[in-house]
Design an enzyme around this catalytic site. Structure first.
Site, PDB file in Angstrom:
ATOM      1  N   HIS A 177       0.860  -1.245  -0.047  1.00 25.92           N
ATOM      2  CA  HIS A 177      -0.026   0.158   0.102  1.00 25.92           C
ATOM      3  C   HIS A 177       0.757   1.249  -0.049  1.00 25.92           C
ATOM      4  O   HIS A 177       1.971   1.374   0.699  1.00 25.92           O
ATOM      5  CB  HIS A 177      -0.668  -0.006   1.214  1.00 25.92           C
ATOM      6  CG  HIS A 177      -2.261  -0.781   0.863  1.00 25.92           C
ATOM      7  ND1 HIS A 177      -3.083  -0.549  -0.033  1.00 25.92           N
ATOM      8  CD2 HIS A 177      -2.535  -1.688   1.915  1.00 25.92           C
ATOM      9  CE1 HIS A 177      -4.171  -1.441   0.222  1.00 25.92           C
ATOM     10  NE2 HIS A 177      -3.786  -2.235   1.295  1.00 25.92           N
ATOM     11  N   CYS A 224       0.214   2.970  -4.872  1.00 30.65           N
ATOM     12  CA  CYS A 224      -0.369   4.202  -5.219  1.00 30.65           C
ATOM     13  C   CYS A 224       0.368   5.365  -4.909  1.00 30.65           C
ATOM     14  O   CYS A 224       1.004   5.274  -3.927  1.00 30.65           O
ATOM     15  CB  CYS A 224      -1.617   4.127  -4.334  1.00 30.65           C
ATOM     16  SG  CYS A 224      -2.852   2.766  -5.026  1.00 30.65           S
TER      17      CYS A 224
END
Length: 489
Positions: free
Chosen positions: A294, A354
């Site tokens: 993440h 991301c």
């Protein structure tokens, strides 16, 4: 995120030439190849819903000028999403212009530009000169010319460039043709190509030592669980060993599936991994780092980020305490991999997460998209962090400013800072789209390609499958023309 960018901005175009050409054509009502500055100002104000300071009044803009302005304004005013709104404008006007960069209309324009003597045919020297101007090595494409003694029509030229584009997708010939037409329009005809040179081949010595740190986090049992990050780094590890000669003893793998607390991807273990990776590194060595997991953003409280935000990596224990104490900020990534990189040491970083395009504060993005990714690798920050998130205008260097740097650092990232990276099932295996596309490209290219060619091949593997657009960052333009890892594969 722009401290390095302001000092030495190595920024390749993040908007594809073909997309910008379509927008330009829609606006260029008289077909002159130039846009009136007042019209440009009005258009930006309309699509962004607010006044955008372009300083365009009284100016005329060619396609390269217009593209450069869009990139700069998009960086200067991130809240206004200049590039995204411009691409949405193009999407809403789909069908008004031919989206094919190698359309017959474009090839007719190209033929006319090259046929300066009006003979109605192009010899090979004229074509070779054009491709050299595009910074393509003639040796890569000469075989494609064997059946063409000369080109006598736009239709033949179209057939030739289409065949070459299909045979050498990593060269992005279609986009380079569009860029060449834009430069030609700005020059009022055929540009001066007398001093054009193809990228110089750089002789690469075999690395003295090769080490890799691979971090893959699936967040098993957590609400933010992912499925493909461990597969990413294990697949990358296999590639490093089999294709590039890394020793397994010189690869540190941090994942949750090893039944070893010292190998868990906790913040402390990742930071210790950074120290292990750089320990003893000296001129001639090659370092490799991949993070799959993440990514997130939070407000910058230090005042060092011009856009008011820090990108961050999210270790396995990021939810165990307050941020930023339990995440790894982009500042630390920058200090580790740029400031801490010894002279003469090559380092490649892959961030399959991301908001990763400028995670190392090295900006060299190639294209943008505006569709949401599926199964994204984005982690929502804690509520108190999200609530304090601030945005504003960035302080960025003017396009084209800066000077080459000496660091041998390359960063591949899963998407642009405004996008999310896909965690998807591909070929029946859960994995990250960037890692899959990158490894597939390396196999297709036989393990040897320049960095810019590898990015182009990776991007084509993801095109029409995932909305994210991989980014490539480095410290100077010349590094884009070097061979990936400096190895023959």
């Amino acid at each position: 995120m722009n401290r390095l960018q302001a000092k030495m901005p190595t920024r390749a175009s993040f908007l594809s030439p073909s997309s910008m050409s379509q927008v330009f054509t829609l606006m260029d009502q008289d077909g002159s190849g130039l846009l009136n500055g007042d019209e440009v100002q009005t258009m930006f104000n309309t699509i962004c819903g607010a006044e955008v300071q372009t300083d365009a009044s009284g100016q005329s803009y060619s396609l390269p000028d217009f593209t450069q302005m869009v990139e700069y304004l998009d960086a200067q005013y991130p809240d206004m999403k200049v590039a995204v709104n411009l691409m949405q404008y193009l999407k809403e006007n789909a069908g008004a212009v031919d989206p094919d960069p190698l359309s017959l209309d474009n090839c007719q324009k190209l033929f006319q530009v090259l046929d300066t003597d009006g003979t109605g045919h192009l010899d090979l020297n004229e074509l070779f000169q054009m491709f050299t101007f595009m910074r393509i090595h003639i040796g890569q494409i000469v075989a494609s010319f064997q059946e063409y003694g000369e080109v006598t029509s736009a239709e033949e030229l179209q057939q030739l460039v289409k065949e070459m584009d299909q045979k050498f997708p990593q060269l992005e010939i279609d986009e380079k043709v569009v860029s060449f037409l834009g430069v030609s329009a700005a020059a009022g005809g055929k540009p001066d190509m007398s001093s054009a040179e193809a990228p110089a081949e750089v002789e690469e010595a075999e690395p003295t030592s090769k080490k890799a740190l691979l971090v893959g986090i699936n967040y098993l049992g957590q609400s933010s669980e992912l499925g493909g990050c461990i597969n990413d780094v294990r697949n990358q590890m296999q590639c490093l060993i089999e294709k590039f000669g890394f020793s397994e003893d010189n690869i540190l793998l941090l994942t949750e599936d090893q039944d070893d607390d010292s190998k868990l991807p906790l913040k402390a273990n990742i930071q210790e991994g950074f120290r292990w990776l750089f320990d003893g590194a000296s001129e001639g060595d090659l370092l490799f780092f991949q993070y799959s997991g993440h990514g997130s953003q939070m407000t910058d409280t230090s005042g060092t980020e011009a856009d008011g935000k820090n990108e961050c990596l999210c270790p396995l224990d990021c939810g165990d305490g307050p941020w930023p104490e339990y995440v790894i900020l982009d500042n630390e990534v920058y200090e580790t991999f740029y400031e801490g990189l010894p002279d003469g040491v090559k380092c490649i970083c892959v961030f399959d997460c991301c908001h990763s395009a400028t995670i190392s504060d090295l900006q060299c993005t190639r294209e943008i998209s505006f569709e949401p990714a599926i199964g994204s690798r984005w982690m929502e920050p804690p509520e108190e962090v999200a609530a304090s998130s601030a945005t504003g205008a960035r302080t960025v260097a003017a396009p084209g400013s800066g000077s080459p740097g000496g660091k041998m650092l390359w960063t591949f990232s899963g998407c642009q800072d405004n996008q999310t990276s896909a965690d998807a099932t591909i070929d029946g295996v859960r994995q990250g789209a960037l890692t899959w596309g990158l490894l597939k490209a390396l196999n297709e290219l036989g393990g040897k390609a320049r960095y810019d060619e590898l990015l182009a091949a990776t991007r084509r593997n993801l095109k029409d499958k995932y909305s994210q657009i991989p980014a490539l960052s480095t410290s100077c333009e010349e590094n884009l023309s070097r061979v990936y890892m400096g190895l023959s594969g």
